[in-house]
Design an enzyme around this catalytic site. Structure first.
Site, PDB file in Angstrom:
ATOM      1  N   ARG A 138       0.763  -1.231  -0.024  1.00 44.04           N
ATOM      2  CA  ARG A 138      -0.132  -0.259   0.285  1.00 44.04           C
ATOM      3  C   ARG A 138       0.290   1.252   0.068  1.00 44.04           C
ATOM      4  O   ARG A 138       1.820   1.659   0.945  1.00 44.04           O
ATOM      5  CB  ARG A 138      -0.687  -0.432   1.359  1.00 44.04           C
ATOM      6  CG  ARG A 138      -1.390   1.214   1.174  1.00 44.04           C
ATOM      7  CD  ARG A 138      -3.086   1.038   1.823  1.00 44.04           C
ATOM      8  NE  ARG A 138      -3.320   2.389   2.636  1.00 44.04           N
ATOM      9  CZ  ARG A 138      -4.691   2.890   3.275  1.00 44.04           C
ATOM     10  NH1 ARG A 138      -5.564   1.477   3.607  1.00 44.04           N
ATOM     11  NH2 ARG A 138      -5.224   4.318   2.982  1.00 44.04           N
ATOM     12  N   ARG A 184      -7.180   0.722  -3.755  1.00 41.27           N
ATOM     13  CA  ARG A 184      -6.364   1.076  -2.468  1.00 41.27           C
ATOM     14  C   ARG A 184      -5.796  -0.172  -2.125  1.00 41.27           C
ATOM     15  O   ARG A 184      -6.728  -1.242  -3.039  1.00 41.27           O
ATOM     16  CB  ARG A 184      -6.447   1.865  -0.973  1.00 41.27           C
ATOM     17  CG  ARG A 184      -7.508   0.475  -0.426  1.00 41.27           C
ATOM     18  CD  ARG A 184      -8.469   1.839  -0.830  1.00 41.27           C
ATOM     19  NE  ARG A 184      -8.753   3.096  -0.279  1.00 41.27           N
ATOM     20  CZ  ARG A 184      -8.540   4.393   0.949  1.00 41.27           C
ATOM     21  NH1 ARG A 184      -8.987   3.913   2.023  1.00 41.27           N
ATOM     22  NH2 ARG A 184      -8.354   5.304   0.214  1.00 41.27           N
ATOM     23  N   ASP A 204      -6.991  -1.893   2.577  1.00 46.02           N
ATOM     24  CA  ASP A 204      -7.107  -1.119   3.789  1.00 46.02           C
ATOM     25  C   ASP A 204      -7.591  -2.094   5.168  1.00 46.02           C
ATOM     26  O   ASP A 204      -8.591  -2.911   4.594  1.00 46.02           O
ATOM     27  CB  ASP A 204      -8.189  -0.649   3.142  1.00 46.02           C
ATOM     28  CG  ASP A 204      -8.224   0.647   4.298  1.00 46.02           C
ATOM     29  OD1 ASP A 204      -7.653   1.331   4.788  1.00 46.02           O
ATOM     30  OD2 ASP A 204      -9.269   1.258   3.452  1.00 46.02           O
ATOM     31  N   ASP A 213      -9.521  -2.210   8.967  1.00 41.73           N
ATOM     32  CA  ASP A 213      -9.776  -1.342  10.378  1.00 41.73           C
ATOM     33  C   ASP A 213      -9.837  -1.561  11.004  1.00 41.73           C
ATOM     34  O   ASP A 213     -10.852  -2.503  11.170  1.00 41.73           O
ATOM     35  CB  ASP A 213     -11.014  -0.142   8.927  1.00 41.73           C
ATOM     36  CG  ASP A 213     -10.298   0.736   7.998  1.00 41.73           C
ATOM     37  OD1 ASP A 213     -10.038   1.184   8.372  1.00 41.73           O
ATOM     38  OD2 ASP A 213     -11.445   1.275   6.926  1.00 41.73           O
TER      39      ASP A 213
END
Ligand code: ROI
Length: 167
Positions: free
Chosen positions: A87, A97, A100, A102
């Site tokens: 990334r 992207r 990711d 989270d």
């Protein structure tokens, strides 16, 4: 589970560079995090992009972890996995992207810290988070007291398709 353990739910997303492999590789990496057990992983979902439409569809999933890592330590491990998988943070808001990761929820913690807002501020608005989260834990009660079941009933599954993990 001892009193030192915590429950965390991680949202995974990718729309670049073989997204299905990216997510599978990230799930492996979560499995190897220190002081952490990967308890459950959802199916993979294909989702239309939220944000600019001129980007590929995303692959999304959710993982449920049992961990002794404090939230910020967990976050830095997740960022290391993102970086390891190529990334590059371009600063482009809502752009494509490779990966990711989270933290969606960490126990029932609520925090307005901009570095790590808990629950994840967009959780309630994203079907590509709510559906796989529900798959991991249909009985989940959010820190606000709202049952996840109620949230999913009010959330359209439009643009979201569950795919086979082995695809
Ligand atoms: N859209 C979808 N469908 N899935 C994501 O994971 C995702 N992640 C993002 C933005 C760019 C907001 N859009 C997304 O960060």
């Amino acid at each position: 589970m001892t009193t030192f353990d915590h429950l965390a739910y991680i949202g995974l997303g990718s729309n670049l560079n073989h997204p299905i492999s990216q997510i599978q590789q990230a799930l492996q990496a979560l499995h190897y995090l220190p002081d952490t057990r990967l308890l459950t992983q959802s199916s993979l979902y294909r989702s239309t992009p939220l944000g600019p439409a001129n980007q590929p569809d995303y692959i999304n999933a959710v993982a449920k972890l049992q961990t002794r890592l404090p939230p910020v330590t967990l976050l830095s491990h997740l960022q290391a996995i993102e970086t390891q998988q190529g990334r590059i943070r371009t600063g482009e808001r809502w752009g494509p992207r490779t990966l990711d990761l989270d933290i969606l929820l960490y126990d029932l913690q609520q925090s307005q810290d901009p570095i790590l807002t808990l629950p994840h501020p967009e959780l309630q608005h994203r079907n590509f988070v709510i559906y796989p989260l529900y798959e991991c834990d249909p009985e989940l009660i959010l820190p606000t007291g709202q049952p996840l079941q109620e949230l999913i009933q009010n959330t359209s599954g439009e643009g979201l398709e569950r795919i086979k993990n082995e695809e």
